[in-house]
Design a protein around this motif. Structure first.
Motif, PDB file in Angstrom:
ATOM      1  N   LEU A  52       0.737  -1.305  -0.054  1.00  0.00           N
ATOM      2  CA  LEU A  52      -0.165  -0.112  -0.005  1.00  0.00           C
ATOM      3  C   LEU A  52       0.641   1.410  -0.009  1.00  0.00           C
ATOM      4  CD1 LEU A  52      -2.662  -1.266   2.729  1.00  0.00           C
ATOM      5  CD2 LEU A  52      -2.717  -1.172   0.103  1.00  0.00           C
ATOM      6  N   ASP A  53       2.144   1.300   0.354  1.00  0.00           N
ATOM      7  CA  ASP A  53       2.823   2.372   0.367  1.00  0.00           C
ATOM      8  C   ASP A  53       4.020   2.412  -0.631  1.00  0.00           C
ATOM      9  OD1 ASP A  53       4.507   0.312   1.447  1.00  0.00           O
ATOM     10  OD2 ASP A  53       5.039   1.375   3.219  1.00  0.00           O
ATOM     11  N   ASN A  54       3.967   1.531  -1.562  1.00  0.00           N
ATOM     12  CA  ASN A  54       4.716   1.304  -2.823  1.00  0.00           C
ATOM     13  C   ASN A  54       6.077   1.520  -2.386  1.00  0.00           C
ATOM     14  OD1 ASN A  54       2.764   1.553  -4.580  1.00  0.00           O
ATOM     15  ND2 ASN A  54       2.445   3.961  -4.109  1.00  0.00           N
ATOM     16  N   ASP A  55       6.491   0.561  -1.583  1.00  0.00           N
ATOM     17  CA  ASP A  55       7.993   0.415  -1.175  1.00  0.00           C
ATOM     18  C   ASP A  55       8.572  -1.000  -1.592  1.00  0.00           C
ATOM     19  OD1 ASP A  55       6.654  -1.552   0.435  1.00  0.00           O
ATOM     20  OD2 ASP A  55       7.549  -0.799   2.649  1.00  0.00           O
ATOM     21  N   THR A  56       7.773  -1.631  -2.642  1.00  0.00           N
ATOM     22  CA  THR A  56       7.834  -3.103  -3.253  1.00  0.00           C
ATOM     23  C   THR A  56       7.780  -4.179  -2.282  1.00  0.00           C
ATOM     24  OG1 THR A  56      10.383  -2.634  -2.898  1.00  0.00           O
ATOM     25  CG2 THR A  56       9.554  -1.821  -4.853  1.00  0.00           C
ATOM     26  N   PHE A  57       7.275  -3.954  -0.869  1.00  0.00           N
ATOM     27  CA  PHE A  57       7.023  -4.975  -0.056  1.00  0.00           C
ATOM     28  C   PHE A  57       5.739  -5.085   0.135  1.00  0.00           C
ATOM     29  CE2 PHE A  57      11.457  -3.336   1.026  1.00  0.00           C
ATOM     30  CZ  PHE A  57      12.090  -4.759   1.153  1.00  0.00           C
ATOM     31  N   GLN A  58       4.957  -6.255   0.091  1.00  0.00           N
ATOM     32  CA  GLN A  58       3.783  -6.657   0.615  1.00  0.00           C
ATOM     33  C   GLN A  58       3.478  -6.791   2.156  1.00  0.00           C
ATOM     34  OE1 GLN A  58       2.049  -9.546  -1.950  1.00  0.00           O
ATOM     35  NE2 GLN A  58       1.653  -8.158  -3.781  1.00  0.00           N
ATOM     36  N   ASP A  59       4.089  -5.620   2.656  1.00  0.00           N
ATOM     37  CA  ASP A  59       3.996  -5.706   4.383  1.00  0.00           C
ATOM     38  C   ASP A  59       2.991  -4.824   4.908  1.00  0.00           C
ATOM     39  OD1 ASP A  59       5.158  -3.449   3.555  1.00  0.00           O
ATOM     40  OD2 ASP A  59       6.959  -3.836   4.693  1.00  0.00           O
ATOM     41  N   ASP A  60       2.073  -4.245   3.960  1.00  0.00           N
ATOM     42  CA  ASP A  60       1.018  -3.538   4.603  1.00  0.00           C
ATOM     43  C   ASP A  60      -0.175  -3.961   4.760  1.00  0.00           C
ATOM     44  OD1 ASP A  60       3.018  -1.213   4.589  1.00  0.00           O
ATOM     45  OD2 ASP A  60       2.250  -1.245   2.396  1.00  0.00           O
ATOM     46  N   ILE A  61      -1.204  -3.551   5.475  1.00  0.00           N
ATOM     47  CA  ILE A  61      -2.625  -4.185   5.760  1.00  0.00           C
ATOM     48  C   ILE A  61      -3.466  -3.303   5.557  1.00  0.00           C
ATOM     49  CG2 ILE A  61      -4.040  -5.256   7.391  1.00  0.00           C
ATOM     50  CD1 ILE A  61      -1.642  -6.774   8.557  1.00  0.00           C
ATOM     51  N   TYR A  62      -4.756  -3.757   4.757  1.00  0.00           N
ATOM     52  CA  TYR A  62      -5.671  -2.675   4.663  1.00  0.00           C
ATOM     53  C   TYR A  62      -6.834  -3.282   5.320  1.00  0.00           C
ATOM     54  CZ  TYR A  62     -10.106  -0.775   2.310  1.00  0.00           C
ATOM     55  OH  TYR A  62     -11.161  -0.132   2.316  1.00  0.00           O
ATOM     56  N   ALA A  63      -7.902  -2.595   5.708  1.00  0.00           N
ATOM     57  CA  ALA A  63      -8.996  -3.087   6.429  1.00  0.00           C
ATOM     58  C   ALA A  63     -10.279  -2.187   6.453  1.00  0.00           C
ATOM     59  CB  ALA A  63      -8.502  -3.496   7.942  1.00  0.00           C
ATOM     60  N   LEU A  64     -11.177  -2.577   6.039  1.00  0.00           N
ATOM     61  CA  LEU A  64     -12.475  -1.641   5.828  1.00  0.00           C
ATOM     62  C   LEU A  64     -13.548  -2.184   7.070  1.00  0.00           C
ATOM     63  CD1 LEU A  64     -14.308   0.240   4.502  1.00  0.00           C
ATOM     64  CD2 LEU A  64     -15.117  -1.732   3.113  1.00  0.00           C
ATOM     65  N   VAL A  65     -13.831  -1.050   8.028  1.00  0.00           N
ATOM     66  CA  VAL A  65     -14.756  -1.345   8.908  1.00  0.00           C
ATOM     67  C   VAL A  65     -15.986  -0.466   8.844  1.00  0.00           C
ATOM     68  CG1 VAL A  65     -15.021  -1.137  11.578  1.00  0.00           C
ATOM     69  CG2 VAL A  65     -12.616  -1.770  10.296  1.00  0.00           C
ATOM     70  N   ARG A  66     -17.012  -1.160   9.044  1.00  0.00           N
ATOM     71  CA  ARG A  66     -18.172  -0.455   8.818  1.00  0.00           C
ATOM     72  C   ARG A  66     -19.090  -0.456  10.270  1.00  0.00           C
ATOM     73  NH1 ARG A  66     -21.311  -3.578   4.925  1.00  0.00           N
ATOM     74  NH2 ARG A  66     -19.876  -2.263   3.603  1.00  0.00           N
ATOM     75  N   PHE A  67     -19.428   0.944  10.489  1.00  0.00           N
ATOM     76  CA  PHE A  67     -20.287   1.338  11.945  1.00  0.00           C
ATOM     77  C   PHE A  67     -21.889   1.542  11.372  1.00  0.00           C
ATOM     78  CE2 PHE A  67     -15.786   2.497  12.125  1.00  0.00           C
ATOM     79  CZ  PHE A  67     -15.433   2.009  13.555  1.00  0.00           C
ATOM     80  N   SER A  68     -22.546   0.820  12.187  1.00  0.00           N
ATOM     81  CA  SER A  68     -24.179   1.142  11.844  1.00  0.00           C
ATOM     82  C   SER A  68     -24.482   1.661  13.203  1.00  0.00           C
ATOM     83  CB  SER A  68     -25.025  -0.194  11.404  1.00  0.00           C
ATOM     84  OG  SER A  68     -24.050  -0.605  10.161  1.00  0.00           O
ATOM     85  N   LEU A  69     -25.481   2.943  13.196  1.00  0.00           N
ATOM     86  CA  LEU A  69     -25.946   3.554  14.293  1.00  0.00           C
ATOM     87  C   LEU A  69     -27.362   3.945  14.020  1.00  0.00           C
ATOM     88  CD1 LEU A  69     -22.871   6.249  13.989  1.00  0.00           C
ATOM     89  CD2 LEU A  69     -23.148   4.402  15.851  1.00  0.00           C
ATOM     90  N   SER A  70     -28.113   3.748  15.066  1.00  0.00           N
ATOM     91  CA  SER A  70     -29.432   3.966  15.217  1.00  0.00           C
ATOM     92  C   SER A  70     -30.019   4.545  16.580  1.00  0.00           C
ATOM     93  CB  SER A  70     -30.245   2.969  14.935  1.00  0.00           C
ATOM     94  OG  SER A  70     -30.292   1.802  15.763  1.00  0.00           O
ATOM     95  N   GLY A  71     -30.993   5.162  16.462  1.00  0.00           N
ATOM     96  CA  GLY A  71     -31.719   5.615  17.816  1.00  0.00           C
ATOM     97  C   GLY A  71     -31.404   7.040  18.369  1.00  0.00           C
ATOM     98  N   ALA A  72     -30.615   7.624  17.684  1.00  0.00           N
ATOM     99  CA  ALA A  72     -30.131   9.000  18.290  1.00  0.00           C
ATOM    100  C   ALA A  72     -29.773   9.910  17.135  1.00  0.00           C
ATOM    101  CB  ALA A  72     -28.927   9.062  19.180  1.00  0.00           C
ATOM    102  N   VAL A  73     -29.345  11.281  17.389  1.00  0.00           N
ATOM    103  CA  VAL A  73     -29.218  12.281  16.476  1.00  0.00           C
ATOM    104  C   VAL A  73     -27.621  12.410  16.256  1.00  0.00           C
ATOM    105  CG1 VAL A  73     -29.285  14.528  15.460  1.00  0.00           C
ATOM    106  CG2 VAL A  73     -31.310  13.488  16.585  1.00  0.00           C
ATOM    107  N   ARG A  74     -26.905  12.412  17.447  1.00  0.00           N
ATOM    108  CA  ARG A  74     -25.580  12.413  17.496  1.00  0.00           C
ATOM    109  C   ARG A  74     -25.135  11.068  18.423  1.00  0.00           C
ATOM    110  NH1 ARG A  74     -22.818  15.256  14.206  1.00  0.00           N
ATOM    111  NH2 ARG A  74     -21.133  14.903  15.372  1.00  0.00           N
ATOM    112  N   TYR A  75     -23.810  10.747  18.062  1.00  0.00           N
ATOM    113  CA  TYR A  75     -23.393   9.522  18.963  1.00  0.00           C
ATOM    114  C   TYR A  75     -21.890   9.865  19.330  1.00  0.00           C
ATOM    115  CZ  TYR A  75     -27.112   7.453  16.121  1.00  0.00           C
ATOM    116  OH  TYR A  75     -28.214   7.196  15.564  1.00  0.00           O
TER     117      TYR A  75
END
Length: 157
Positions: A52-75
């Motif tokens: 991911l940092d273009n240093d020619t090493f596949q030593d980086d990790i990508y993660a996608l995290v999803r947050f679902s919120l309900s029941g209030a206007v601000r959290y």
């Protein structure tokens, strides 16, 4: 003397009202269209290793995290993410988040994939709106091979 007494009563009344005004302004605002208490859900959608940092090493990790919120206007909530390497070594990060809607976070763990074997990404949220509630999720993935890298860093996009 009567004028002084009236003035003191007026000042005393104003002093009593000021804290209640501030307390009302800072109180959480709940969605009146539902009787549900505020809630939060967190899920790791995907995680993998790459260069991911273009240093020619596949030593980086990508993660996608999803947050679902309900029941209030601000959290308001605390978010903890821990990446555990196959050896048991942990990289942990903590965030305090204030938002008004559900969202996703893209995590970039640069130079973290330094061992072969199963990696575990653990996430925990502690919702502080409307009381305390928590949710967590664990995601296991396997970046094969190994490489060396610099000091660990995390970028959240």
């Amino acid at each position: 003397m009567n004028k002084d007494k009236t003035m003191m009563i007026a000042i005393f009344t104003v002093v009593l009202l000021i804290p209640s005004q501030f307390a009302t302004a800072g109180a959480p605002v709940f969605n009146t269209s539902t009787s549900d208490a505020p809630s939060i859900s967190v899920r790791v959608v995907e995680a993998y290793y790459a260069d991911l940092d273009n240093d020619t090493f596949q030593d980086d990790i990508y993660a996608l995290v999803r947050f679902s919120l309900s029941g209030a206007v601000r959290y308001n909530f605390d978010y903890y993410v821990t990446l555990t390497l196959p050896s048991g070594y942990n990289f942990s990060y903590a965030f305090a988040i204030n938002t008004g809607e559900s969202f996703e976070l893209n995590h970039y763990f640069f130079d973290h994939a330094i061992e072969s074997g199963n990696y575990t990404l653990s996430v925990l949220v502690v919702l502080r709106t409307g009381g305390i509630s928590t949710d967590s999720h664990v995601y296991v993935f396997d970046p094969p091979g190994a490489s060396t890298g610099g000091d660990p860093t995390l970028v959240v996009d």
